[in-house]
Design a protein around this motif. Structure first.
Motif, PDB file in Angstrom:
ATOM      1  N   ASN A  37       0.697  -1.074  -0.161  1.00  0.00           N
ATOM      2  CA  ASN A  37       0.144  -0.171   0.107  1.00  0.00           C
ATOM      3  C   ASN A  37       0.798   1.286  -0.021  1.00  0.00           C
ATOM      4  O   ASN A  37       0.535   2.306  -0.779  1.00  0.00           O
ATOM      5  N   SER A  41       0.651   4.158  -2.910  1.00  0.00           N
ATOM      6  CA  SER A  41       0.475   5.700  -2.646  1.00  0.00           C
ATOM      7  C   SER A  41       1.590   6.350  -3.377  1.00  0.00           C
ATOM      8  O   SER A  41       1.389   7.459  -3.725  1.00  0.00           O
ATOM      9  N   ILE A 188       0.177   7.027   3.450  1.00  0.00           N
ATOM     10  CA  ILE A 188      -1.348   6.360   3.433  1.00  0.00           C
ATOM     11  C   ILE A 188      -2.373   7.074   2.542  1.00  0.00           C
ATOM     12  O   ILE A 188      -1.789   8.064   1.952  1.00  0.00           O
ATOM     13  N   HIS A 189      -3.523   6.565   2.392  1.00  0.00           N
ATOM     14  CA  HIS A 189      -4.384   7.414   1.429  1.00  0.00           C
ATOM     15  C   HIS A 189      -4.679   8.890   2.037  1.00  0.00           C
ATOM     16  O   HIS A 189      -4.843   9.120   3.098  1.00  0.00           O
ATOM     17  N   ASP A 191      -7.356  10.614   2.105  1.00  0.00           N
ATOM     18  CA  ASP A 191      -8.674  11.037   2.702  1.00  0.00           C
ATOM     19  C   ASP A 191      -8.501  10.894   4.396  1.00  0.00           C
ATOM     20  O   ASP A 191      -9.498  11.456   4.895  1.00  0.00           O
ATOM     21  N   PHE A 192      -7.609  10.057   4.743  1.00  0.00           N
ATOM     22  CA  PHE A 192      -7.288  10.351   6.129  1.00  0.00           C
ATOM     23  C   PHE A 192      -7.104  11.524   6.686  1.00  0.00           C
ATOM     24  O   PHE A 192      -7.406  11.904   8.056  1.00  0.00           O
ATOM     25  N   ASN A 195     -10.725  13.975   5.385  1.00  0.00           N
ATOM     26  CA  ASN A 195     -11.870  13.792   5.981  1.00  0.00           C
ATOM     27  C   ASN A 195     -12.052  14.353   7.512  1.00  0.00           C
ATOM     28  O   ASN A 195     -11.221  13.821   8.239  1.00  0.00           O
ATOM     29  N   ASP A 279     -14.845   0.774   6.148  1.00  0.00           N
ATOM     30  CA  ASP A 279     -13.827   1.417   5.546  1.00  0.00           C
ATOM     31  C   ASP A 279     -13.011   2.612   6.285  1.00  0.00           C
ATOM     32  O   ASP A 279     -13.854   3.237   6.953  1.00  0.00           O
ATOM     33  N   THR A 280     -11.845   2.174   6.848  1.00  0.00           N
ATOM     34  CA  THR A 280     -11.107   2.979   7.851  1.00  0.00           C
ATOM     35  C   THR A 280     -10.857   4.337   7.531  1.00  0.00           C
ATOM     36  O   THR A 280     -10.956   5.377   8.392  1.00  0.00           O
ATOM     37  N   LYS A 281     -11.146   4.594   6.213  1.00  0.00           N
ATOM     38  CA  LYS A 281     -10.846   6.254   5.818  1.00  0.00           C
ATOM     39  C   LYS A 281     -12.224   6.966   6.315  1.00  0.00           C
ATOM     40  O   LYS A 281     -12.160   8.096   6.220  1.00  0.00           O
ATOM     41  N   GLU A 301      -2.530   5.669  10.201  1.00  0.00           N
ATOM     42  CA  GLU A 301      -4.005   5.962   9.792  1.00  0.00           C
ATOM     43  C   GLU A 301      -4.481   6.620  11.078  1.00  0.00           C
ATOM     44  O   GLU A 301      -5.412   7.797  11.158  1.00  0.00           O
ATOM     45  N   SER A 305      -5.743  10.741  11.325  1.00  0.00           N
ATOM     46  CA  SER A 305      -7.047  11.099  12.055  1.00  0.00           C
ATOM     47  C   SER A 305      -6.790  11.699  13.296  1.00  0.00           C
ATOM     48  O   SER A 305      -7.870  12.126  13.801  1.00  0.00           O
TER      49      SER A 305
END
Length: 392
Positions: A37, A41, A188-189, A191-192, A195, A279-281, A301, A305
């Motif tokens: 992953n 990214s 990481i993505h 979106d973390f 959001n 969905d952890t995001k 993550e 967050s």
């Protein structure tokens, strides 16, 4: 004396960089999603930074990474490789397979205008990094964990830069390496980071006054965590806890494998929900408190967050690297730790009571977690590869 560079990362804003030169970037990482992953990214950041370049992944014939790379839309090619064996009698086969993979990789590197390569762990990185070093191609490594794996420790001598997720990891690598250490964080993505609590709660139909705890045991789940959560409703203090916290909700991601250890697939209490996947995001940014393993991915993550966490390191993790990962968050005051063999419903309920009753502590833990976030990790790594200069 070992030094570690800290870089903020390239901000990929505005229009992508246009290039007329044909470039190829090659990635390798596999065995677990935690290896592949981050590579995906970085590859996505490079695709934006250098849109005309070719991006290629080396994958093992039976690796998990094959499906993930395909889903992300990147090209891939299979390379023979083998993990470092535990027994000496298996070393001849190990060397043979990796030598075959090395020859495959080197032949391919000769055919393409490769600008840089990145290995993110797992034995599929062996052939790529060894061949790139032999061809004089800038080689980079990313280590997700606080304590580096055997493959990365062995391959670090071939790399121009060793990119770290956690500060302090450099002391576990061999001494007198020619490459430099760079603290990039774990990609990481995005979106973390994007959001927001209010928005994702509205999306999930979670009320603002809900005390939301999200428990994640990884894609396969965690048996000890599942059983501890399931047993909460049988604890004698459970009614008293709910009286003090009437808006409490615990959402447990049981995983696709370990859900079978639950006595029932449906929670007997409306304050606890089971799901085989979440969905952890979305769910992590919505939470007030997290529970999970201390994998590099989960920790990154939770930091992105900005959430306090209860960590239960996986006891069979190679060289106990998950405990080393957790220690970074414990030292910063972002988490509390429970050993896997000491986790049960009574211990879990006591920790939940302690943390949820002290909003000031919970907020301080969340702020500490947020201070460990590296929002530009993928951009930093992509920038290193993009700016690399090949010495011919």
């Amino acid at each position: 004396m070992t030094t570690v560079s800290h870089i903020a990362g390239l901000r990929l804003k505005g229009r992508p960089v246009a290039t007329s030169v044909n470039r190829t970037y090659i990635f390798a990482g596999g065995g677990t999603a935690g290896h592949i992953n981050p590579a995906l990214s970085v590859a996505a950041a490079l695709r934006y930074l250098d849109p005309q370049a070719e991006i290629l992944f080396f994958v093992s014939p039976d690796g998990l990474e094959k499906d993930l790379v395909a889903q992300a839309g990147f090209d891939q090619t299979e390379i023979k490789c083998a993990a470092i064996p535990q027994k000496k009698c298996a070393y001849p086969k190990f060397f043979l397979q990796n030598y075959q993979g090395y020859r495959q990789a080197r032949a391919l590197l000769k055919q393409k205008p490769v600008k840089a390569v990145l290995g993110t762990g797992g034995f599929v990185s062996f052939p790529l990094l060894m061949a790139a070093h032999k061809e004089g191609i800038p080689s980079f490594m990313h280590e997700q964990n606080a304590y580096p794996g055997r493959a990365n420790r062995s391959l670090s001598r071939y790399c121009q830069a060793i990119c770290l997720t956690f500060p302090g990891s450099e002391k576990f690598f061999p001494e007198n390496l020619s490459g430099s250490f760079v603290l990039t964080g774990n990609p990481i993505h995005p979106d973390f980071f994007l959001n927001r609590r209010e928005a994702v709660r509205a999306q999930l139909q979670i009320k603002e006054d809900c005390e939301l705890v999200v428990a994640v045991g990884g894609s396969l789940g965690a048996r000890s965590l599942n059983l501890a959560v399931e047993g909460l409703v049988r604890e004698k203090n459970w009614p008293d806890f709910l009286q003090a916290h009437p808006n409490f909700l615990l959402v447990l991601s049981t995983g696709k494998v370990n859900y079978r250890f639950l006595k029932s697939q449906d929670s007997p209490d409306p304050h606890i929900r089971y799901t085989s996947y979440l969905d952890t995001k979305i769910w992590l940014p919505a939470a007030d408190l997290l529970i999970g393993r201390s994998s590099a991915g989960f920790l990154s993550e939770s930091a992105a967050s900005a959430k306090a966490s209860i960590l239960v390191p996986f006891p069979q993790a190679a060289e106990d690297h998950q405990t080393a990962n957790a220690q970074v968050f414990l030292d910063r005051g972002a988490s509390v730790l429970v050993k896997d063999d000491q986790l049960d419903s009574r211990r879990l309920l006591a920790i939940l009571q302690e943390l949820l009753a002290d909003k000031g502590r919970l907020q301080a833990m969340s702020q500490a977690a947020g201070s460990l976030a590296k929002p530009h990790a993928a951009e930093s790594l992509a920038g290193l590869m993009f700016q690399a200069t090949r010495e011919d």
